[in-house]
Design an enzyme around this catalytic site. Sequence first.
Site, PDB file in Angstrom:
ATOM      1  N   GLU A  53       9.476 -14.107 -10.851  1.00 45.16           N
ATOM      2  CA  GLU A  53       8.772 -12.857 -10.226  1.00 45.16           C
ATOM      3  C   GLU A  53       8.243 -12.168 -11.517  1.00 45.16           C
ATOM      4  O   GLU A  53       7.141 -11.589 -11.535  1.00 45.16           O
ATOM      5  CB  GLU A  53       9.962 -11.943  -9.741  1.00 45.16           C
ATOM      6  CG  GLU A  53      10.257 -12.239  -8.295  1.00 45.16           C
ATOM      7  CD  GLU A  53      11.257 -11.202  -7.619  1.00 45.16           C
ATOM      8  OE1 GLU A  53      12.420 -10.904  -8.176  1.00 45.16           O
ATOM      9  OE2 GLU A  53      10.614 -10.645  -6.779  1.00 45.16           O
ATOM     10  N   GLU A  97      19.122 -16.887  -7.253  1.00 40.80           N
ATOM     11  CA  GLU A  97      18.603 -15.410  -7.431  1.00 40.80           C
ATOM     12  C   GLU A  97      17.960 -15.549  -8.921  1.00 40.80           C
ATOM     13  O   GLU A  97      16.942 -14.789  -9.199  1.00 40.80           O
ATOM     14  CB  GLU A  97      19.603 -14.541  -7.131  1.00 40.80           C
ATOM     15  CG  GLU A  97      19.810 -13.178  -7.753  1.00 40.80           C
ATOM     16  CD  GLU A  97      18.516 -12.379  -7.304  1.00 40.80           C
ATOM     17  OE1 GLU A  97      17.674 -12.858  -6.274  1.00 40.80           O
ATOM     18  OE2 GLU A  97      17.964 -11.472  -7.826  1.00 40.80           O
ATOM     19  N   LYS A  99       6.903  -4.150  -3.976  1.00 42.37           N
ATOM     20  CA  LYS A  99       8.370  -3.552  -3.955  1.00 42.37           C
ATOM     21  C   LYS A  99       9.050  -3.596  -2.466  1.00 42.37           C
ATOM     22  O   LYS A  99       9.914  -3.821  -2.008  1.00 42.37           O
ATOM     23  CB  LYS A  99       8.636  -2.162  -4.507  1.00 42.37           C
ATOM     24  CG  LYS A  99       9.936  -1.791  -4.448  1.00 42.37           C
ATOM     25  CD  LYS A  99      10.895  -2.591  -5.273  1.00 42.37           C
ATOM     26  CE  LYS A  99      12.617  -2.066  -5.330  1.00 42.37           C
ATOM     27  NZ  LYS A  99      13.223  -3.217  -5.859  1.00 42.37           N
ATOM     28  N   ASN A 144      -1.918   2.048   5.798  1.00 49.03           N
ATOM     29  CA  ASN A 144      -0.978   1.084   5.255  1.00 49.03           C
ATOM     30  C   ASN A 144      -0.777   0.193   6.564  1.00 49.03           C
ATOM     31  O   ASN A 144      -0.525   1.046   7.846  1.00 49.03           O
ATOM     32  CB  ASN A 144       0.411   1.571   4.982  1.00 49.03           C
ATOM     33  CG  ASN A 144       0.226   2.256   3.747  1.00 49.03           C
ATOM     34  OD1 ASN A 144      -0.815   2.236   2.999  1.00 49.03           O
ATOM     35  ND2 ASN A 144       1.508   2.820   3.280  1.00 49.03           N
ATOM     36  N   GLY A 145      -0.578  -1.067   6.600  1.00 50.26           N
ATOM     37  CA  GLY A 145      -0.275  -1.928   7.833  1.00 50.26           C
ATOM     38  C   GLY A 145      -1.496  -2.686   8.109  1.00 50.26           C
ATOM     39  O   GLY A 145      -2.329  -2.894   7.192  1.00 50.26           O
ATOM     40  N   ARG A 164       5.384  -0.208  -6.234  1.00 53.74           N
ATOM     41  CA  ARG A 164       5.244  -0.867  -4.903  1.00 53.74           C
ATOM     42  C   ARG A 164       4.202  -1.959  -5.187  1.00 53.74           C
ATOM     43  O   ARG A 164       4.478  -2.993  -4.300  1.00 53.74           O
ATOM     44  CB  ARG A 164       4.928  -0.164  -3.953  1.00 53.74           C
ATOM     45  CG  ARG A 164       6.046   1.160  -3.933  1.00 53.74           C
ATOM     46  CD  ARG A 164       5.581   2.382  -2.822  1.00 53.74           C
ATOM     47  NE  ARG A 164       5.290   1.520  -1.463  1.00 53.74           N
ATOM     48  CZ  ARG A 164       6.247   1.547  -0.307  1.00 53.74           C
ATOM     49  NH1 ARG A 164       7.555   2.096  -0.555  1.00 53.74           N
ATOM     50  NH2 ARG A 164       5.885   0.911   0.829  1.00 53.74           N
ATOM     51  N   LYS A 177      14.604 -14.275 -10.051  1.00 56.83           N
ATOM     52  CA  LYS A 177      14.196 -13.200 -11.206  1.00 56.83           C
ATOM     53  C   LYS A 177      13.144 -13.788 -12.138  1.00 56.83           C
ATOM     54  O   LYS A 177      12.189 -13.049 -12.590  1.00 56.83           O
ATOM     55  CB  LYS A 177      15.523 -12.716 -11.858  1.00 56.83           C
ATOM     56  CG  LYS A 177      16.412 -12.182 -11.098  1.00 56.83           C
ATOM     57  CD  LYS A 177      15.808 -10.450 -10.703  1.00 56.83           C
ATOM     58  CE  LYS A 177      15.116 -10.370  -9.377  1.00 56.83           C
ATOM     59  NZ  LYS A 177      15.655 -10.305  -8.270  1.00 56.83           N
ATOM     60  N   CYS A 207       0.677  -1.225  -0.001  1.00 55.00           N
ATOM     61  CA  CYS A 207      -0.053  -0.100  -0.059  1.00 55.00           C
ATOM     62  C   CYS A 207       0.827   1.353  -0.218  1.00 55.00           C
ATOM     63  O   CYS A 207       1.842   1.171   0.782  1.00 55.00           O
ATOM     64  CB  CYS A 207      -0.944   0.053   1.367  1.00 55.00           C
ATOM     65  SG  CYS A 207      -1.800  -1.378   1.409  1.00 55.00           S
ATOM     66  N   TRP A 216      -2.971  -2.638  -1.426  1.00 56.73           N
ATOM     67  CA  TRP A 216      -2.663  -4.090  -1.728  1.00 56.73           C
ATOM     68  C   TRP A 216      -3.408  -4.928  -0.687  1.00 56.73           C
ATOM     69  O   TRP A 216      -3.068  -4.940   0.251  1.00 56.73           O
ATOM     70  CB  TRP A 216      -0.979  -4.131  -1.870  1.00 56.73           C
ATOM     71  CG  TRP A 216      -0.629  -5.569  -2.281  1.00 56.73           C
ATOM     72  CD1 TRP A 216      -0.114  -5.760  -3.423  1.00 56.73           C
ATOM     73  CD2 TRP A 216      -0.144  -6.661  -1.444  1.00 56.73           C
ATOM     74  NE1 TRP A 216       0.579  -7.052  -3.505  1.00 56.73           N
ATOM     75  CE2 TRP A 216       0.288  -7.605  -2.365  1.00 56.73           C
ATOM     76  CE3 TRP A 216      -0.256  -6.931  -0.123  1.00 56.73           C
ATOM     77  CZ2 TRP A 216       0.867  -8.888  -1.786  1.00 56.73           C
ATOM     78  CZ3 TRP A 216      -0.048  -8.327   0.361  1.00 56.73           C
ATOM     79  CH2 TRP A 216       0.602  -9.175  -0.524  1.00 56.73           C
ATOM     80  N   HIS A 257      19.959 -35.930  -6.306  1.00 56.89           N
ATOM     81  CA  HIS A 257      18.991 -36.235  -5.279  1.00 56.89           C
ATOM     82  C   HIS A 257      17.620 -36.125  -5.329  1.00 56.89           C
ATOM     83  O   HIS A 257      16.744 -35.913  -4.572  1.00 56.89           O
ATOM     84  CB  HIS A 257      19.555 -35.689  -4.098  1.00 56.89           C
ATOM     85  CG  HIS A 257      21.083 -36.225  -3.776  1.00 56.89           C
ATOM     86  ND1 HIS A 257      21.507 -37.474  -3.154  1.00 56.89           N
ATOM     87  CD2 HIS A 257      22.130 -35.584  -3.809  1.00 56.89           C
ATOM     88  CE1 HIS A 257      22.565 -37.470  -3.059  1.00 56.89           C
ATOM     89  NE2 HIS A 257      23.025 -36.346  -3.657  1.00 56.89           N
TER      90      HIS A 257
HETATM   91  O1  M6R Z   1      13.631  -4.535   0.546  1.00 60.40           O
HETATM   92  P1  M6R Z   1      13.985  -5.919   0.972  1.00 60.40           P
HETATM   93  O2  M6R Z   1      15.358  -5.775   0.376  1.00 60.40           O
HETATM   94  O3  M6R Z   1      13.957  -5.914   2.391  1.00 60.40           O
HETATM   95  O4  M6R Z   1      13.109  -6.779   0.305  1.00 60.40           O
HETATM   96  C1  M6R Z   1      13.046  -8.184   0.348  1.00 60.40           C
HETATM   97  C2  M6R Z   1      12.395  -9.076  -0.590  1.00 60.40           C
HETATM   98  O5  M6R Z   1      10.895  -8.500  -0.461  1.00 60.40           O
HETATM   99  C3  M6R Z   1      13.052  -8.647  -2.134  1.00 60.40           C
HETATM  100  O6  M6R Z   1      14.167  -8.804  -2.263  1.00 60.40           O
HETATM  101  C4  M6R Z   1      11.953  -9.208  -3.093  1.00 60.40           C
HETATM  102  O7  M6R Z   1      12.275 -10.701  -2.953  1.00 60.40           O
HETATM  103  C5  M6R Z   1      12.379  -8.783  -4.470  1.00 60.40           C
HETATM  104  N1  M6R Z   1      11.190  -8.672  -5.041  1.00 60.40           N
HETATM  105  C6  M6R Z   1      13.285  -9.434  -5.445  1.00 60.40           C
HETATM  106  O8  M6R Z   1      13.383  -9.299  -6.542  1.00 60.40           O
END
Ligand code: M6R
Length: 608
Positions: free
Chosen positions: A488, A481, A603, A100-101, A27, A485, A2, A74, A504
Site C-alpha cells: 500500500e 497484513e 481511506k 460523493n457516490g 481519504r 502494508k 471523495c 477520487w 506448492h
Molecule cells: O474502513 P474499513 O475497515 O471498512 O476499510 C476496509 C479497507 O478498505 C481497509 O482496511 C484498507 O485495506 C486499508 N487501506 C488497509 O490499510
Amino acid sequence: MCGIVCYIGSKEATPILIEGLKRLEYRGYDSAGLAVTDGKETCLVKEVGKVSRLEEKIKEDSCRGTMGIAHTRWATHGRPSVPNAHPQTGEEDKVFLVHNGIIENYLSLKEELLKKGHTFNSETDTEVLVHLIEEYYEGDLAAAVKKVLRLVQGTFGIALFHRDSPDQIVLARRGSPLILGIGENEYLAASDVNALLRHTNQVIHLKDNELAILNRDDFSISDFQDRRVIREAETIEWGQDAADKKGFDHYMLKEIFEQPDAVENALRGRLLEGEGVSHLGGLEGVLDRLKAMERIHFVSCGTSYYAGLLARYIFEKVTDFSVEVEYASEFRYRNLRLDEKTAVLAISQSGETADTLAAIREAKRKGALCLGLVNVVGSTIAKETEAGVYNHAGPEIGVASTKVFLSQCVILTLMALLVGRYQRLSLTEGLFITRALRKLPGQLRRILDQAPRIEEIARRYAQYHNFLYIGRLYNFPIAMEGALKLKEISYLHAEGYAAGEMKHGPISLIDPDFPTVAIVPRDSTYEKMINNIQEIKARDGKVVAVAAEGDSEIAGHVDDVISVPRSIDILQPLLNTIPLQLFAYYIARERGCDIDKPRNLAKSVTVE
Ligand code: M6R
C-alpha cells in the site's frame, strides 16, 4: 474517496472550506474544487492535484463570501481533470453541486437530457444531477432535488446551492455519509467528521433518503416524502488534537505509536479479570441470542478482512461456533446459509465501506443477527447493525490502517472470550487470556522502543522490488497484513503466504533479489518455520525473521532478526504485527513515498 465540506454563516467561507478539505486529504483524491458566493457573485475554482494547488489558484481569483461548498474528487467517471472536478454546474451556471457516490443510471438519464438539447461539459455522472435539478427548479431548490432524486439509482451524498438562493445549502444522502455540524451562528456539513471538529463537536448524521436545508439561522431535515425529521445533535468526543500529527512525520507513524493506547482503550472496562471473561456493553442486548448461534461470519475488506481471518483461528480455539470469513465484496453475491442460527459481524474501521454495508444489508434480509465492530461512532454500519462494539481507537487518518487493526484483533479476542466462557472455555483458560491481554500495552511499548533498529534493517531492504511474507496458523493472517502494508505505502510487490504453501508454488520466486519476511513465534509451528527458512536460504534468499525474545537459535538461520516479547499463542500475532508495520513504514519513507496518502488509495471506500 471523495470528500464534501460546506459552510454557511457569517465568516469568510473559503478558508474554512480549504481547511476542511485538507482534513479530508487523507481519504485519497485526485482533484479538488469549491464554489463560494457573496450573494451577488459566485466564485467557482477547480484544480487537478492537491488541495494546496487549489489554494494557490484561489489566491489569484480571491473567492469571497460567507456560504460555499467544496469537494475532493477520487475519479470514477472520467479522468482527473478540471471539467470533471466538482462543484459541477449546469448549462445556466445557476446550480453548483458536489457529489460523493455513483449515479448508476446516469447514462439513460443523460440520453434523455441530450435529446432535450442539453450539452455537457464533463464526463461525470454528477453533471446529470445538475442538469436535472435545473430542469425541475421552480423557485424551490429542495423540492427540485427531491423530484430528481426519485429518478436516480445509485448512491449519493450531495450538497448544492442555487445562485438565486444565496442563503441556503441543500444536502441529501443515500448510501454516502453526510454529517451536519452545528456551530455558533453557523452551520457546516461534511462527509467526514474530521472536517468539522475544528468548528464544532455537535453533529447530526443524516440518514439514507433524508434531505437537509441549511439556512443562515436555522436548519431543517426531512425525508424524501417531505416528512419532517427531528433529531438531537450528538457530541463527538474526539478533539481536533487527536487528529493532529503531534510531531510525528506522518499520521501513520503517529498511529503506530498510539497502539498501546488503542489497546488500553479497547480493553477499558471490558475485562472481568476474576472471572476470566469480558464484558461488552454493546452486545448485552443480544447476548442470549448470540450464545445460541451455531455459525458466525466475519465480513470485511482489506486489513479489516485480515482481522477477521485471525479471529477465525481465535474463535475456533475458544468457542463452539463454526466460523466463516469472507471478503464483503464476495459475501454479498454468494448463496450462503444465513438464518436465525447465524450471526454476521461486519468489521470496519470507517463504518462506511460500501461492500461491507451491502453485505450486512443482504444478511439482514435473510434473517441473520447482524453485528458491527467499527471505529467511527455514528457511522452507517454502526447504525444499521442490531448491536456491536466500538473500537474507541480515536481517528485513524493514515490510509494504511494500523492502530485500528490491532484494536480490532483485541476486541475480536474479547468477543471470543465472552462467548467461549459460556461454551467450552474453562475459567483457567479464561484467566490465562485476560492476564495476557492486560500485558499487551507494556509489551507493545517495548517493541516500539526498537523502532530505530527496525528502521536500520528496513533501509537495507528498501532497494528490493519483491517481498514474500510467510507465517503459519495465527501468524498467517499477519503475514498477509504485513505484505498489504508494504504494498500500500511503498508500491512494492509483496505477497503474504501460509508458509506451508511455499513448496506448492511461491518457492520458485526465491532468489537473492527476493527477500522473505518470516514470522517465527516459539510455538508449535517453530520447527516447520525453521524448515521453510532453510529451504529459502538454500536458494540464496534473504530472510528477516520476526521472532520471540530469548530465541537464541533463530539468528543462526536468518539474515536479520527483530525480537518481540512473548505472549500466549492467540495474542502473539498482535505483537508480531508491529515490526511489520514499522518495516513497511521505513521502507516507504526511504523510497520517498507519500505515506499518508498513497497513490490510487482512499481511506474510506464508499463505492463498490
Ligand atoms: O474502513 P474499513 O475497515 O471498512 O476499510 C476496509 C479497507 O478498505 C481497509 O482496511 C484498507 O485495506 C486499508 N487501506 C488497509 O490499510
